[in-house]
Design a protein around this motif. Sequence first.
Motif, PDB file in Angstrom:
ATOM      1  N   ALA A 163       0.895  -1.150  -0.025  1.00  0.00           N
ATOM      2  CA  ALA A 163       0.062   0.183   0.036  1.00  0.00           C
ATOM      3  C   ALA A 163       0.745   1.299  -0.077  1.00  0.00           C
ATOM      4  CB  ALA A 163      -0.938  -0.053   1.281  1.00  0.00           C
ATOM      5  N   ASP A 183      -6.296 -10.849  -2.840  1.00  0.00           N
ATOM      6  CA  ASP A 183      -7.153  -9.781  -2.898  1.00  0.00           C
ATOM      7  C   ASP A 183      -6.299  -8.572  -2.561  1.00  0.00           C
ATOM      8  OD1 ASP A 183      -9.389 -11.230  -3.911  1.00  0.00           O
ATOM      9  OD2 ASP A 183      -9.919 -11.632  -1.824  1.00  0.00           O
ATOM     10  N   GLU A 185      -4.049  -5.590  -3.329  1.00  0.00           N
ATOM     11  CA  GLU A 185      -3.633  -4.765  -4.285  1.00  0.00           C
ATOM     12  C   GLU A 185      -2.144  -4.550  -4.212  1.00  0.00           C
ATOM     13  OE1 GLU A 185      -5.039  -0.441  -6.187  1.00  0.00           O
ATOM     14  OE2 GLU A 185      -5.835  -1.224  -4.274  1.00  0.00           O
ATOM     15  N   ASN A 186      -1.521  -4.350  -5.493  1.00  0.00           N
ATOM     16  CA  ASN A 186      -0.239  -4.202  -5.817  1.00  0.00           C
ATOM     17  C   ASN A 186       0.837  -5.332  -5.304  1.00  0.00           C
ATOM     18  OD1 ASN A 186      -0.746  -1.529  -6.853  1.00  0.00           O
ATOM     19  ND2 ASN A 186      -0.538  -0.916  -4.625  1.00  0.00           N
TER      20      ASN A 186
END
Length: 250
Positions: A163, A183, A185-186
Motif C-alpha cells: 500500500a 485480494d 492490491e499491488n
Amino acid sequence: MSGDRNEAVEAFEQLGLTSYEAKVFIALHRLGAGTARDVAEITDVPRSQVYSVAESLEDRGLLEVQQSNPIRYRPVSVDEARDTLRTQFERERDRAFEYVETVKNEPTGEETQEDIWTVRGRDRVDDRTADILSQAEDRIVFGTRLPELVTDSVERAIAERAAAGVAVLVVSRTEAVHDRFADIENVVVERPPPHRSDDERSGRIAIVDDDSILLSVIGDGSETAFWSSGSLFATVLIQLIEASDEVQVG
C-alpha cells in the motif's frame, strides 16, 4: 549468626577481598584490636596466614599495624572502610571499562565480520520475517511452499508495504498461498519455474530491497532461519540467488 557471617564474607569477596581477608577484617572488628593469635582463635584462618593477610589489608587501607611485641592489628572504622572499598571498586570498574571502550571498535586485522544471525522457532522466525518485511522501501520478494508460514503478521507487513508503493512479488506453487494474496492490491503472485521440484525442508525466503534477506528451513517440526540486513553478505547472496533463479522457490 554463622550464616550471616558467611554472607558477609561472600559480600566482601564480591568487593574484591579474598575469603581470608574478609574473615580477618570481620574478626578484627569483633575484637576491636588483636594479635595474629587472637584472630586465629576466632576464625578458621591459620595463624601463619594472618600475618600476610593483615599485610594485604594494610596495603588496602583497611587496617593499621601497631609495632609492638607481638604485633597488634586494628581495623579502620566501618565508614572509612566503606569509603575505601567504594573508591577502589570504582577505580577498578573505570579501569576495566576504559579498556573495553578502547578495544570495542578496534580493527582486528584484515578480516571483518558480517552481521549474519540465526533465529530458531516458528514464532521467532515469524517475528523476524515480519520485521524485515516491514523495513522494505523499494521491493519485497517473498516465497514459501507452506501456507502456514504466511501468518497474519507476514501478510499484514506485505500488505502495508504494498500500500505504501513497495513492489511486492510472492512466489509459490501452492494454491493456498496464492489465495492469501489474491485480494491484496499491488502484490504480484507467481509460480516458480517448472523445472523446480519441491524441497521438503524449505521454509520461506524473504528478500527486502537489495540488502536484507531471510532464509528458513524446516526440520523435526521446527523452523530455523538465518538472516542478514544491511550487510555485504546479504547483498551478494541476493545477487547470487537472483542470478540462479533460486528466488523463485516455493
